[in-house]
Enzyme design. Structure first.
Site, PDB file in Angstrom:
ATOM      1  N   HIS A 170       0.809  -1.228   0.000  1.00  0.00           N
ATOM      2  CA  HIS A 170       0.000   0.000   0.000  1.00  0.00           C
ATOM      3  C   HIS A 170       0.844   1.281   0.000  1.00  0.00           C
ATOM      4  CE1 HIS A 170      -3.529  -2.340   0.127  1.00  0.00           C
ATOM      5  NE2 HIS A 170      -3.687  -2.461   1.415  1.00  0.00           N
TER       6      HIS A 170
ATOM      7  N   HIS B 288      -9.829   2.228   0.520  1.00  0.00           N
ATOM      8  CA  HIS B 288      -9.762   1.081   1.436  1.00  0.00           C
ATOM      9  C   HIS B 288     -10.854   1.145   2.507  1.00  0.00           C
ATOM     10  CE1 HIS B 288      -7.956  -2.234   3.624  1.00  0.00           C
ATOM     11  NE2 HIS B 288      -6.959  -2.303   2.736  1.00  0.00           N
TER      12      HIS B 288
ATOM     13  N   GLU C  76     -11.787  -3.526  -2.746  1.00  0.00           N
ATOM     14  CA  GLU C  76     -10.789  -2.590  -3.259  1.00  0.00           C
ATOM     15  C   GLU C  76     -10.591  -2.794  -4.761  1.00  0.00           C
ATOM     16  OE1 GLU C  76      -7.240  -3.050  -0.614  1.00  0.00           O
ATOM     17  OE2 GLU C  76      -8.650  -4.390   0.408  1.00  0.00           O
TER      18      GLU C  76
END
Length: 329
Positions: free
Chosen positions: A104, A175, A294
């Protein structure tokens, strides 16, 4: 639409909260991390609750960064194996924040920055920032923006765009963990999930794709027809539609008790279904209390030439859209 002071970071930087309201839906977005703090929608009886897991104050997000509650994730959502990739013959080494891998965007990804904000029409907010060359190991000066807007029916569109002055890779997502019975109401694992995907990208023990596609038919990963989510899911689905220029409906999440339904349409080729099994004990939410959907390019795409490319070159524009629609049944 309005903006208000939400809190202050330890270095004195102000964080603001923007409230968008239209079509019976109210969404609150933070300039810190592009976080969707709440999404308030009615159930079949007209009772309103937030269906997005989040915190009342800024301290909650600063104290619990790991789950990425509601955050705008980048430069590269999901994992990159070994914290490195090679582009045009040059190897770029990234921050490793998930064992040997990068996750991420690294140690301080887009979710941990304060973004500039400005109105986008009467029912939207545009967040923007410049990610300097070398940030978290990524090449190129990346000018990036994300616009959050509600349409007349109350659907939330998040539109991402980015340009770079050097070849780089980009993969942005949101997210948010959804619980359609209401945040804090308990487990969301009874929610029914439908995903228009016939395949997944199976992974090794560290969450890195093996590089092959696996059919979902006859497995616990088959959500082509709606059924309860259940625990233990953290997998990338290969959407049957592939990459598209406009958002195409690909998934739905529904709560039989409240009647609330969330639909997802996207331009992206993949969707990560995550049932939040790794929530820590110090959180106000238990494992399974939210479900993340996501939209994304696939994990480790920079190292997988057989996957859809996540490369962005000078003169090109990265553009991605995802639409979250709310309804009752």
């Amino acid at each position: 639409m309005r903006s208000e002071l939400f809190g202050t970071l330890p270095d004195g930087t102000s964080v603001h909260r923007w409230t968008l309201e239209r079509g019976g839906v109210r969404v609150r977005v933070l300039t810190y991390g592009g976080i969707v703090q709440s999404a308030q929608v009615p159930d079949r009886s007209g009772l309103v609750a937030s269906v997005a897991l989040g915190f009342e104050g800024l301290d909650g997000y600063l104290g619990h960064p790991g789950p990425y509650f509601g955050a705008l994730v980048g430069r590269y959502a999901n994992r990159i194996a070994g914290g490195a990739f090679t582009l045009d013959g040059r190897t770029h080494r990234l921050a490793r924040n998930d064992g040997p891998n990068s996750l991420h965007g690294g140690e301080r990804g887009f979710d941990k920055h304060v973004w500039d904000a400005e109105p986008a029409g009467d029912h939207g907010v545009r967040l923007s920032r410049v990610s300097p060359d070398g940030e978290e190991g990524y090449p190129g000066r990346l000018a990036v923006a994300a616009t959050y807007a509600l349409d007349a029916a109350g659907a939330l569109t998040i539109a991402y765009e980015a340009t770079s002055d050097a070849p780089t890779v980009v993969n942005l997502t949101n997210h948010t963990y959804w619980n359609l019975a209401g945040a804090g109401s308990g487990s969301a694992l009874g929610h029914e999930v439908r995903i228009a995907a016939s395949r997944i990208t199976p992974t090794d023990g560290a969450g890195i794709p093996t590089g092959v596609y696996e059919d979902v038919a006859g497995t616990r990963f088959d959500f082509r027809s709606a059924r309860p989510a259940g625990p233990g899911l953290d997998h990338n689905y290969v959407l049957d539609k592939g990459v598209t220029a406009r958002p195409v409906p690909v998934a739905a999440l529904s709560d039989p008790v409240s009647g609330r339904t969330l639909s997802v349409a996207t331009t992206e080729p993949g969707l990560q279904l995550y049932t939040a099994d790794h929530f820590a004990a110090d959180l106000p939410f238990a494992p399974g209390d939210g479900i993340a959907l996501e939209t994304q390019h696939f994990p480790d795409s920079p190292n997988r030439p057989g996957f859809p490319s996540a490369t962005l070159r000078p003169g090109e524009v990265y553009a991605s859209q995802t639409v979250y629609g709310f309804s009752v049944r």
